[in-house]
Each structure stands twice: as C-alpha cells, then as structure tokens.
Design an enzyme around this catalytic site. Structure first.
Site, PDB file in Angstrom:
ATOM      1  N   ASP A 171      67.708  37.778   2.477  1.00 38.56           N
ATOM      2  CA  ASP A 171      67.455  38.161   0.799  1.00 38.56           C
ATOM      3  C   ASP A 171      68.243  37.335   0.221  1.00 38.56           C
ATOM      4  OD1 ASP A 171      69.930  39.356   1.831  1.00 38.56           O
ATOM      5  OD2 ASP A 171      68.934  41.426   1.145  1.00 38.56           O
ATOM      6  N   VAL A 220      71.334  41.916  -8.683  1.00 34.47           N
ATOM      7  CA  VAL A 220      69.964  41.819  -8.756  1.00 34.47           C
ATOM      8  C   VAL A 220      69.455  42.723  -7.674  1.00 34.47           C
ATOM      9  CG1 VAL A 220      69.688  39.406  -9.488  1.00 34.47           C
ATOM     10  CG2 VAL A 220      69.861  39.931  -7.009  1.00 34.47           C
ATOM     11  N   ASP A 264      69.038  45.977  -2.414  1.00 34.51           N
ATOM     12  CA  ASP A 264      69.250  47.310  -3.190  1.00 34.51           C
ATOM     13  C   ASP A 264      70.443  47.518  -3.739  1.00 34.51           C
ATOM     14  OD1 ASP A 264      70.756  46.864  -0.633  1.00 34.51           O
ATOM     15  OD2 ASP A 264      71.552  48.982  -0.881  1.00 34.51           O
ATOM     16  N   GLY A 300      67.260  43.821   4.057  1.00 33.98           N
ATOM     17  CA  GLY A 300      66.840  43.256   2.786  1.00 33.98           C
ATOM     18  C   GLY A 300      65.939  42.098   2.986  1.00 33.98           C
ATOM     19  N   ARG A 313      64.749  48.870  -3.175  1.00 37.93           N
ATOM     20  CA  ARG A 313      64.249  47.617  -2.177  1.00 37.93           C
ATOM     21  C   ARG A 313      62.760  47.489  -2.390  1.00 37.93           C
ATOM     22  NH1 ARG A 313      68.039  46.392   1.643  1.00 37.93           N
ATOM     23  NH2 ARG A 313      69.745  48.245   2.145  1.00 37.93           N
ATOM     24  N   LYS A 332      72.953  32.656  -4.829  1.00 37.97           N
ATOM     25  CA  LYS A 332      73.742  32.792  -5.680  1.00 37.97           C
ATOM     26  C   LYS A 332      75.133  32.151  -5.524  1.00 37.97           C
ATOM     27  CE  LYS A 332      74.077  37.773  -7.265  1.00 37.97           C
ATOM     28  NZ  LYS A 332      74.906  38.869  -6.862  1.00 37.97           N
TER      29      LYS A 332
END
Ligand code: IMP
Ligand code: MG
Length: 180
Positions: free
Chosen positions: A101, A154, A160, A46, A166, A132
């Site tokens: 990520d 998201v 992904d 990610g 991605r 988040k």
C-alpha cells in the site's frame, strides 16, 4: 463521497483506477520482455483494494497470493519482521511481484524482499500504490509506484488508522482531532 473525519482528499478513486491501468500495462511489458509471469504477492491488509484493482489490468495468466507480516515491537529488533501468514505456494525459482500500500521508512519491504529471496525466488520486484520518500530510513525503492505523497499520515484505499478507514474509496488525510 467525502468522510467527516477527512481533512482533504489527496488521490481520488478515478485517479487510482487510471494509474492502476497504466501500472498494469507497465508490469505486463516488463515481465513479458523477460518471458516471465510474476507470482503476485499482496501484503495484508493494506494492499487488498489496490491489488484488486491492479490485477484486472495485468493482462497475463498470473496468480496472486497474500502474506501477512508485522514488525516486532521494541528497540532491540527494529527492522525485523514476524510472519503471521506465509505464502501457500513455493517461490523457488519464481519471479515475485510484491504489492504494497505504501512505502514509508522502507523497513517492511526491505525485510520481506530479503525473506522471499532467501526462499529462492528468482527475483523480487515491488509495486506500491503510494511512496512517501521523505520518510525513508533504509535504501529501498519500489520498481513501480502509483503516487508519491507528502510526509502526512494518509488513510483510505487500504490504508488505516487503528484499523479504520481502509474501505474509503480514495486516499485522504485525517483531521487532526481524529488522532487520539
Ligand atoms: P515502512 O516499513 O515504514 O515502510 O511501513 C510500511 C507500512 O506502514 C505500510 O504498509 C503501512 O501499513 C504503514 N504506514 C506507513 N505510513 C502510513 C500512512 O501514512 N498511513 C497508514 N499506514 C501507513
Ligand atoms: Mg501495511
């Protein structure tokens, strides 16, 4: 630019690039103030697009590496991680900057930090493209954050859904009908 499976764009490519420039400067100043150069470690897969953008804006002689970890399935070992690809460089005595990520529950980053400190790193800091905070279950936070996102799933810019999306050049929310 938009994709047929995407409901809305949360963060555009321009915004990601601009924020990466800011973060790169902040990171350089932070490490320079201690006379350190971080060993940059990206978590696969990610972090790849974000790491690629970010390192261009860290104006120091850094090196970067990757690690791949996954969480064990099943309730018994929740929070524990399995190392699929380990670091190629000894981290003993080095300041490590982890690139992620997204920080969601926080479990992954907590475990990876622990692991790297056990290997003898002098410090472990975290830069995450997204945060988040509403989903956090362990008390961990990133030292540098790109964007705070709401409690929605998201995708894009490394993130992904079943390994897809991605490569999208933005952060977006998937349409409901795209979840099986
Ligand atoms: P955590 O251990 O719960 O913080 O999870 C972090 C990992 O979960 C991230 O590195 C992502 O791979 C994945 N993840 C968490 N939230 C999302 C999301 O909204 N979209 C895609 N992947 C996510
Ligand atoms: Mg991940």
């Amino acid at each position: 630019m938009m994709h047929q499976d995407v409901k809305k764009i949360l963060v555009s490519l321009d915004e990601i690039v601009k924020r990466s420039e800011e973060l790169g400067k902040e990171i350089k100043e932070d490490y320079e103030s201690r006379n350190e150069i971080p060993l940059v470690v990206g978590l696969l897969k990610g972090s790849v697009p974000f790491l690629a953008e970010l390192v261009k804006h860290i104006d120091m002689d850094i090196i970067y590496e990757f690690m791949d970890v996954s969480s064990y399935e099943g309730t018994e070992s929740v929070g524990k991680i399995k190392v699929n690809l380990d670091l190629q460089t000894p981290v003993q005595g080095k300041p490590v900057l982890l690139v992620e990520d997204i920080i969601d529950t926080g479990r992954t980053i907590e475990e990876v930090k622990k692991l790297i400190l056990e290997k003898g790193a002098s410090s472990v800091k975290v830069v995450s493209l997204l945060d988040k905070p509403e989903r956090r279950v362990v008390d961990v936070k990133a030292d540098f954050v790109g964007f705070v996102v709401p409690n929605e799933f998201v995708i894009g810019y490394g993130l992904d859904y079943n390994q897809k999306y991605r490569n999208l050049p933005f952060i977006g929310v998937l349409k409901d009908e795209c979840y099986q």
